[in-house]
Motif scaffolding. Structure first.
Motif, mmCIF file in Angstrom:
data_model
loop_
_atom_site.group_PDB
_atom_site.id
_atom_site.type_symbol
_atom_site.label_atom_id
_atom_site.label_comp_id
_atom_site.label_asym_id
_atom_site.label_seq_id
_atom_site.Cartn_x
_atom_site.Cartn_y
_atom_site.Cartn_z
ATOM 1 N N ARG A 5 -9.254 2.883 9.583
ATOM 2 C CA ARG A 5 -9.271 4.347 9.424
ATOM 3 C C ARG A 5 -10.560 4.949 9.993
ATOM 4 O O ARG A 5 -10.523 5.852 10.841
ATOM 5 N N LEU A 6 -11.718 4.440 9.558
ATOM 6 C CA LEU A 6 -12.982 4.997 10.043
ATOM 7 C C LEU A 6 -13.232 4.637 11.503
ATOM 8 O O LEU A 6 -13.844 5.409 12.239
ATOM 9 N N VAL A 22 -19.964 14.521 7.092
ATOM 10 C CA VAL A 22 -20.001 15.152 5.767
ATOM 11 C C VAL A 22 -19.316 14.244 4.751
ATOM 12 O O VAL A 22 -18.211 13.762 4.992
ATOM 13 N N GLY A 23 -19.961 14.003 3.635
ATOM 14 C CA GLY A 23 -19.380 13.110 2.624
ATOM 15 C C GLY A 23 -19.417 11.685 3.133
ATOM 16 O O GLY A 23 -18.435 10.954 3.099
ATOM 17 N N GLY A 45 -24.470 13.360 5.522
ATOM 18 C CA GLY A 45 -24.603 14.284 4.404
ATOM 19 C C GLY A 45 -23.821 13.795 3.197
ATOM 20 O O GLY A 45 -22.697 13.307 3.345
ATOM 21 N N GLU A 46 -24.443 13.886 2.032
ATOM 22 C CA GLU A 46 -23.762 13.497 0.787
ATOM 23 C C GLU A 46 -24.203 14.433 -0.330
ATOM 24 O O GLU A 46 -25.373 14.746 -0.449
ATOM 25 N N VAL A 47 -23.241 14.850 -1.143
ATOM 26 C CA VAL A 47 -23.563 15.785 -2.211
ATOM 27 C C VAL A 47 -23.829 15.063 -3.541
ATOM 28 O O VAL A 47 -24.446 15.622 -4.437
ATOM 29 N N VAL A 48 -23.388 13.810 -3.642
ATOM 30 C CA VAL A 48 -23.544 13.069 -4.903
ATOM 31 C C VAL A 48 -24.677 12.046 -4.752
ATOM 32 O O VAL A 48 -24.786 11.366 -3.721
ATOM 33 N N PRO A 51 -23.816 7.887 -4.029
ATOM 34 C CA PRO A 51 -23.481 7.614 -2.627
ATOM 35 C C PRO A 51 -24.634 7.933 -1.679
ATOM 36 O O PRO A 51 -24.853 7.209 -0.702
ATOM 37 N N ASN A 74 -24.725 19.834 0.023
ATOM 38 C CA ASN A 74 -23.326 20.215 -0.133
ATOM 39 C C ASN A 74 -22.733 20.631 1.215
ATOM 40 O O ASN A 74 -23.166 21.605 1.818
ATOM 41 N N GLY A 93 -11.793 11.124 4.401
ATOM 42 C CA GLY A 93 -11.576 10.529 3.086
ATOM 43 C C GLY A 93 -11.601 11.514 1.932
ATOM 44 O O GLY A 93 -11.869 11.125 0.796
ATOM 45 N N ILE A 102 -14.963 23.216 2.605
ATOM 46 C CA ILE A 102 -16.277 22.894 3.184
ATOM 47 C C ILE A 102 -16.472 23.659 4.496
ATOM 48 O O ILE A 102 -17.529 24.231 4.751
ATOM 49 N N GLN A 119 -10.236 13.838 8.598
ATOM 50 C CA GLN A 119 -9.258 12.863 8.098
ATOM 51 C C GLN A 119 -8.951 13.181 6.641
ATOM 52 O O GLN A 119 -9.569 12.648 5.735
HETATM 53 N N1 SAM Z 1 -16.321 9.650 4.459
HETATM 54 C C1 SAM Z 1 -16.243 8.348 3.798
HETATM 55 C C2 SAM Z 1 -14.987 7.657 4.168
HETATM 56 O O1 SAM Z 1 -14.094 8.295 4.736
HETATM 57 O O2 SAM Z 1 -14.864 6.454 3.887
HETATM 58 C C3 SAM Z 1 -16.337 8.499 2.294
HETATM 59 C C4 SAM Z 1 -15.148 9.118 1.632
HETATM 60 S S1 SAM Z 1 -15.453 9.351 -0.090
HETATM 61 C C5 SAM Z 1 -13.878 9.102 -0.756
HETATM 62 C C6 SAM Z 1 -15.723 11.083 -0.215
HETATM 63 C C7 SAM Z 1 -17.204 11.409 -0.281
HETATM 64 O O3 SAM Z 1 -17.389 12.792 -0.066
HETATM 65 C C8 SAM Z 1 -17.806 11.091 -1.640
HETATM 66 O O4 SAM Z 1 -18.895 10.231 -1.476
HETATM 67 C C9 SAM Z 1 -18.217 12.460 -2.175
HETATM 68 O O5 SAM Z 1 -19.380 12.408 -2.940
HETATM 69 C C10 SAM Z 1 -18.420 13.244 -0.899
HETATM 70 N N2 SAM Z 1 -18.272 14.694 -1.018
HETATM 71 C C11 SAM Z 1 -17.327 15.390 -1.682
HETATM 72 N N3 SAM Z 1 -17.514 16.704 -1.550
HETATM 73 C C12 SAM Z 1 -18.613 16.864 -0.759
HETATM 74 C C13 SAM Z 1 -19.312 18.002 -0.269
HETATM 75 N N4 SAM Z 1 -18.939 19.229 -0.561
HETATM 76 N N5 SAM Z 1 -20.402 17.779 0.500
HETATM 77 C C14 SAM Z 1 -20.805 16.532 0.802
HETATM 78 N N6 SAM Z 1 -20.170 15.426 0.355
HETATM 79 C C15 SAM Z 1 -19.100 15.582 -0.419
#
Ligand code: SAM
Length: 227
Positions: A5-6, A22-23, A45-48, A51, A74, A93, A102, A119
């Motif tokens: 996928r990635l 993002v995320g 970028g990560e909001v949590v 991770p 965010n 994801g 977003i 995706q």
């Molecule tokens: N992108 C990676 C992948 O496809 O394998 C990770 C997917 S993971 C299921 C989703 C990630 O998005 C989580 O780590 C979550 O913390 C982050 N996330 C969710 N909302 C977000 C936001 N508004 N800004 C940045 N990150 C966000």
């Protein structure tokens, strides 16, 4: 090894792009793209916090901290259009509604972005509708199966499309609908069965719900060419 996928998401990233992922979670995607020489500069970028910390650790142990900047932020707040030079964004994801949210929240920062690779895990129709309403053109799509799950990838560029997407194209994807791959047919056969199951449980008194699901089913049957 990076998921199929990635890997596929990465295949759509232009050579030498300046990427915002993002995320990013573990930051696997930007790490993979820098290591393979596709790109030289990225922001993860990560909001949590959890991770985010795992992204920092992975980038550090790959020795890529000069190329990949990990930021706790965010959505599109992770970059500065004037100084970062980001021209490509990946968002993978997450649900299609969240992806659209977003993009909506950071809309004013998208003017220098030439490619977005999205995706969504669901809500694809909603995301395509958002893209069309905000003058993005879908230039490519991919559907793939991995670990018993089916994923869609949508590539979009700024600029209004000459063709307005039809209701069927919004729902099934303009390129995916054209291609009708085995995975696509598998996905919609399974959606058909799920919707038929739901319909069978809707009480006769709930006429509006019944009509709604019957319409959905008819739409899928038309695409699958079954009666
Ligand atoms: N992108 C990676 C992948 O496809 O394998 C990770 C997917 S993971 C299921 C989703 C990630 O998005 C989580 O780590 C979550 O913390 C982050 N996330 C969710 N909302 C977000 C936001 N508004 N800004 C940045 N990150 C966000």
């Amino acid at each position: 090894k990076l998921s199929q996928r990635l890997t596929q998401v990465g295949e759509f990233v232009p050579q030498d792009a300046i990427l915002l992922d993002v995320g990013s979670d573990h930051a696997y995607l930007p790490i993979h793209l820098v290591k393979t020489g596709r790109i030289n500069k990225a922001i993860a970028g990560e909001v949590v916090k959890g991770p985010y910390e795992s992204a920092v650790a992975n980038v550090q142990s790959a020795g890529l901290q000069d190329q990949i900047s990990v930021r706790l932020a965010n959505g599109l707040a992770a970059f500065e259009p004037t100084t970062d030079g980001v021209n490509t964004i990946t968002i993978a994801g997450m649900g299609g509604h969240l992806i659209a949210e977003i993009l909506e929240d950071g809309r004013d920062k998208l003017c220098q972005v030439s490619t977005m690779i999205l995706q969504p895990n669901n809500g694809e129709r909603h995301l395509r509708t958002w893209l069309q309403a905000h003058d993005f053109t879908i230039s490519d799509e991919k559907i793939l199966a991995e670990n018993d799950k089916i994923y869609e990838i949508i590539v979009a560029h700024p600029g209004q499309s000459v063709d307005i997407l039809t209701e069927a194209e919004l729902c099934f994807g303009p390129f995916l609908l054209q291609e009708k791959s085995t995975v696509f047919l598998e996905k919609w056969a399974s959606e058909l069965a799920a919707n038929q199951e739901i319909l069978s449980k809707i009480p006769a008194s709930a006429q509006q719900k019944q009509a709604e699901f019957s319409a959905k089913i008819a739409k899928i049957k038309e695409v699958l060419n079954v009666s």
